[in-house]
Design an enzyme around this catalytic site. Structure first.
Site, mmCIF file in Angstrom:
data_model
loop_
_atom_site.group_PDB
_atom_site.id
_atom_site.type_symbol
_atom_site.label_atom_id
_atom_site.label_comp_id
_atom_site.label_asym_id
_atom_site.label_seq_id
_atom_site.Cartn_x
_atom_site.Cartn_y
_atom_site.Cartn_z
ATOM 1 C CB SER A 30 169.906 -12.973 78.451
ATOM 2 O OG SER A 30 169.428 -11.874 79.162
ATOM 3 C CG HIS A 74 164.443 -14.104 78.403
ATOM 4 N ND1 HIS A 74 164.776 -14.118 77.067
ATOM 5 C CD2 HIS A 74 165.215 -13.131 78.953
ATOM 6 C CE1 HIS A 74 165.696 -13.213 76.832
ATOM 7 N NE2 HIS A 74 165.976 -12.591 77.952
ATOM 8 C CD GLU A 111 163.274 -16.160 74.138
ATOM 9 O OE1 GLU A 111 163.606 -16.947 73.260
ATOM 10 O OE2 GLU A 111 164.086 -15.422 74.720
ATOM 11 C CG ASN A 168 169.189 -12.396 74.094
ATOM 12 O OD1 ASN A 168 169.268 -11.278 73.591
ATOM 13 N ND2 ASN A 168 168.633 -12.605 75.261
HETATM 14 P P1 NAD Z 1 171.504 -5.121 86.099
HETATM 15 O O1 NAD Z 1 172.981 -5.105 86.165
HETATM 16 O O2 NAD Z 1 170.758 -3.885 85.733
HETATM 17 O O3 NAD Z 1 170.895 -5.610 87.512
HETATM 18 C C1 NAD Z 1 171.327 -6.742 88.193
HETATM 19 C C2 NAD Z 1 171.027 -6.525 89.668
HETATM 20 O O4 NAD Z 1 171.292 -7.746 90.372
HETATM 21 C C3 NAD Z 1 171.920 -5.433 90.300
HETATM 22 O O5 NAD Z 1 171.102 -4.446 90.907
HETATM 23 C C4 NAD Z 1 172.732 -6.206 91.342
HETATM 24 O O6 NAD Z 1 172.997 -5.464 92.514
HETATM 25 C C5 NAD Z 1 171.805 -7.380 91.629
HETATM 26 N N1 NAD Z 1 172.459 -8.509 92.250
HETATM 27 C C6 NAD Z 1 173.711 -9.015 92.024
HETATM 28 N N2 NAD Z 1 173.960 -10.043 92.831
HETATM 29 C C7 NAD Z 1 172.843 -10.213 93.607
HETATM 30 C C8 NAD Z 1 172.489 -11.104 94.655
HETATM 31 N N3 NAD Z 1 173.343 -12.043 95.070
HETATM 32 N N4 NAD Z 1 171.268 -10.986 95.212
HETATM 33 C C9 NAD Z 1 170.393 -10.024 94.813
HETATM 34 N N5 NAD Z 1 170.691 -9.142 93.821
HETATM 35 C C10 NAD Z 1 171.883 -9.229 93.235
HETATM 36 O O7 NAD Z 1 171.143 -6.347 85.112
HETATM 37 P P2 NAD Z 1 169.784 -6.552 84.276
HETATM 38 O O8 NAD Z 1 169.947 -5.974 82.933
HETATM 39 O O9 NAD Z 1 168.606 -6.189 85.116
HETATM 40 O O10 NAD Z 1 169.840 -8.146 84.086
HETATM 41 C C11 NAD Z 1 169.384 -9.015 85.088
HETATM 42 C C12 NAD Z 1 169.062 -10.366 84.464
HETATM 43 O O11 NAD Z 1 168.085 -10.206 83.435
HETATM 44 C C13 NAD Z 1 170.272 -11.061 83.802
HETATM 45 O O12 NAD Z 1 170.158 -12.444 83.991
HETATM 46 C C14 NAD Z 1 170.088 -10.686 82.338
HETATM 47 O O13 NAD Z 1 170.656 -11.605 81.461
HETATM 48 C C15 NAD Z 1 168.580 -10.726 82.223
HETATM 49 N N6 NAD Z 1 168.007 -9.941 81.125
HETATM 50 C C16 NAD Z 1 168.520 -8.716 80.799
HETATM 51 C C17 NAD Z 1 167.959 -7.993 79.757
HETATM 52 C C18 NAD Z 1 168.478 -6.629 79.374
HETATM 53 O O14 NAD Z 1 168.116 -6.129 78.310
HETATM 54 N N7 NAD Z 1 169.281 -5.995 80.193
HETATM 55 C C19 NAD Z 1 166.866 -8.521 79.046
HETATM 56 C C20 NAD Z 1 166.341 -9.751 79.425
HETATM 57 C C21 NAD Z 1 166.926 -10.459 80.468
#
Ligand code: NAD
Length: 291
Positions: free
Chosen positions: A119, A140, A152, A190
């Protein structure tokens, strides 16, 4: 480059949605996570979400079955090696993302495109730690992925036109719309959204309004479909804090200072919907404001 298979790292909120839309669009998907429970929960959720689409007649039962059969869950990161495109969607921490790329790179083919769903973290910096900065970019998605139309696309300083076009082609095949952003902290969505959410937390912290009055004000007063605190819980408070820290560090302007109350919630492990508690408590039938 013709992309046929996609490897997704991280099966959390974003990873499961990305796997869902990619499989429905006909890509072979390998989905991995370090946490077995997260991987199992993601497969369950994809199943339930597709079932809902079948019951609403958005997709056929055959399309669902075919899409589910295209997703291979695995706990072994290097099983993603044969994929044409990697979308990294693990926890929003730069050290975690670097460690994932370092472990994954030796198993990738030279032409494989590597992308991150980050993000906010610098695409150029993530790319420069890999062996393929020209085949690296930001991909993204928005949350929830099956519903939100935007992707994005962020070019790092070294991203090649061929890489951009290949990713643009994937967005089109997913029947989503892309917006191109330059690689500056938090990109477009963001950069604008997070300071508003952070300001809503300051409004709560300073006692200007309660959780309910802040969310009601922005829903009815600014015509937002969700209040900013409800939205923060939906995104995840750890992710919101991580993005504010990237803006604060990257732009060195105090206007991006994360609200201490946001930090406090994250320290408490109250991360929003994913932990059942954030600005609202989600343990009962209806969300209850925690302040
Ligand atoms: P989340 O916490 O729901 O999920 C993250 C996952 O990554 C977890 O299941 C965790 O176990 C896993 N993980 C951690 N270390 C790891 C590794 N070494 N290998 C494999 N898996 C691993 O987080 P999320 O909301 O899904 O966010 C994930 C990414 O997406 C981040 O970079 C975040 O910035 C981005 N993002 C989030 C949103 C949102 O609204 N939540 C929107 C767009 C982008």
């Amino acid at each position: 480059m013709d992309i046929k298979s996609i490897g997704i790292v991280g099966a959390g909120q974003m990873g499961n949605g990305i796997a869902h839309v990619c499989a429905l669009a006909g890509y072979d998907v390998a989905l991995t996570d370090v946490n077995e429970d997260a991987l199992d929960a993601a497969m369950d959720l994809i199943d339930r979400n597709m079932e809902r689409q079948v019951s609403r007649e958005k997709i056929t039962a055959d399309a669902r079955d075919a899409a589910l059969a295209r997703i291979t869950p695995t706990l072994t990161l290097t099983d993603l090696g044969p994929s044409d495109l990697i979308i990294e969607a693990a926890t929003e921490r730069e050290d975690i993302k670097h460690a994932i790329f370092a472990e994954l790179l030796p198993s990738l083919r030279p032409e494989t495109i590597l992308t991150s769903n980050t993000s906010s973290i610098s695409i150029t910096r993530l790319a420069s730690a890999t062996d393929r900065p020209e085949r690296f970019m930001g991909f993204h998605f928005m949350n929830p992925v099956p519903i939100m139309q935007l992707v994005e696309l962020i070019r790092g300083i070294a991203t090649s036109e061929e890489t951009y076009k290949a990713c643009h082609g994937v967005v089109e095949r997913l029947e989503k719309t892309s917006a191109t952003a330059e690689d500056f902290p938090a990109f477009i969505v963001n950069r604008i959204l997070m300071p508003m959410i952070n300001e809503a937390v300051y409004t709560l912290y300073e006692g200007v309004g309660t959780v309910t009055s802040i969310d009601t004000s922005m829903k009815l007063g600014a015509n937002h479909p969700m209040g900013p605190l409800e939205l923060a819980d939906f995104i995840g408070l750890d992710t919101c804090l991580a993005i504010m820290n990237v803006l604060h560090d990257g732009l060195a302007d105090t206007k991006y200072r994360p609200c201490p109350l946001l930090t406090k919630y994250v320290e408490a492990g109250w991360l929003g919907r994913k932990t059942q508690r954030g600005f609202y408590d989600y343990q009962g039938d209806a969300p209850v404001p925690t302040r």
